[in-house]
Design an enzyme around this catalytic site. Structure first.
Site, PDB file in Angstrom:
ATOM      1  N   ARG A   1      -5.901  -0.907  -2.639  1.00 35.66           N
ATOM      2  CA  ARG A   1      -6.363  -1.028  -1.314  1.00 35.66           C
ATOM      3  C   ARG A   1      -7.097   0.105  -0.826  1.00 35.66           C
ATOM      4  O   ARG A   1      -8.281  -0.223  -0.149  1.00 35.66           O
ATOM      5  CB  ARG A   1      -4.936  -1.169  -0.466  1.00 35.66           C
ATOM      6  CG  ARG A   1      -4.234  -2.349  -0.948  1.00 35.66           C
ATOM      7  CD  ARG A   1      -2.836  -2.255  -0.221  1.00 35.66           C
ATOM      8  NE  ARG A   1      -2.217  -1.295  -0.808  1.00 35.66           N
ATOM      9  CZ  ARG A   1      -1.098  -0.986  -0.410  1.00 35.66           C
ATOM     10  NH1 ARG A   1      -0.331  -1.385   0.601  1.00 35.66           N
ATOM     11  NH2 ARG A   1      -0.295   0.247  -1.100  1.00 35.66           N
TER      12      ARG A   1
ATOM     13  N   CYS B   1      -3.469   4.932   0.080  1.00 34.13           N
ATOM     14  CA  CYS B   1      -2.745   3.735  -0.238  1.00 34.13           C
ATOM     15  C   CYS B   1      -1.848   4.669  -1.142  1.00 34.13           C
ATOM     16  O   CYS B   1      -1.797   5.812  -1.491  1.00 34.13           O
ATOM     17  CB  CYS B   1      -3.175   2.370  -0.785  1.00 34.13           C
ATOM     18  SG  CYS B   1      -4.073   2.815  -2.553  1.00 34.13           S
TER      19      CYS B   1
ATOM     20  N   ASP C   1       0.486  -4.968  -0.752  1.00 36.03           N
ATOM     21  CA  ASP C   1      -0.109  -4.388  -2.224  1.00 36.03           C
ATOM     22  C   ASP C   1      -0.578  -5.296  -3.025  1.00 36.03           C
ATOM     23  O   ASP C   1       0.659  -5.927  -3.743  1.00 36.03           O
ATOM     24  CB  ASP C   1       0.763  -3.295  -2.729  1.00 36.03           C
ATOM     25  CG  ASP C   1       0.315  -2.258  -3.736  1.00 36.03           C
ATOM     26  OD1 ASP C   1      -0.814  -2.833  -4.252  1.00 36.03           O
ATOM     27  OD2 ASP C   1       0.968  -1.311  -3.940  1.00 36.03           O
TER      28      ASP C   1
END
Length: 160
Positions: free
Chosen positions: A14, A8, A129
């Site tokens: 994440r 990420c 996100d």
């Protein structure tokens, strides 16, 4: 041994949630001797920092620990050593393409591309996100779907 790297932007939300969830299901299915898992970011903004507290809390609610994980940036050696590089969103894919100067060996994919194609509600979208959305629960739900699909694919390709 297959090597999977989740990616990420900063490697604090994440991708570490995906790394630790994927480790859990790899262990669950008795494949920890066949699959290694790691995560990294496309940016060095968070390098050396621990997992973001809300991401860590999300994992803890599922009984998953993430002790000692610190953020790091992906590097050329990662591309050489990994079999699968799994991005959380299309921006990560663009950054990976720039950082790695392309994907000559076709190792990079979106996590949600691994969701069961019959599940049209989740197939082919980004893992939003949670740093911005504050929806760590939704991000984790998507991560679970993508990781389960990825593991199913790996088992079909390599281990059965």
């Amino acid at each position: 041994m297959k090597k999977v790297l989740f990616v990420c932007h900063g490697n604090i939300c994440r991708s570490p949630m995906a790394e630790y969830y994927f480790r859990r299901i790899v262990d669950r299915d008795g494949l920890s001797d066949k699959i290694t898992v790691d995560s990294a970011g496309t940016s060095n903004e968070e390098e050396g920092n621990p997992i973001y507290p809300l991401a860590k809390r999300m994992l803890a609610t599922k009984g998953i620990g993430c002790k000692d994980k610190v953020a790091r940036k992906i590097n050329a050696n990662d591309y050489a050593m990994c079999d699968y590089i799994i991005a959380m969103d299309r921006d990560n894919m663009t950054s990976l393409n720039d950082l790695l100067r392309g994907d000559r060996q076709h190792k990079v994919s979106l996590l949600m591309d691994h969701v069961d194609p019959n599940d049209k509600s989740h197939y082919h979208h980004d893992v939003a996100d949670p740093w911005y959305t504050r929806r760590f629960d939704k991000a984790f739900e998507d991560i679970v779907l993508g990781c389960e699909g990825l593991l199913r694919e790996l088992k079909e390709e390599s281990f059965e």
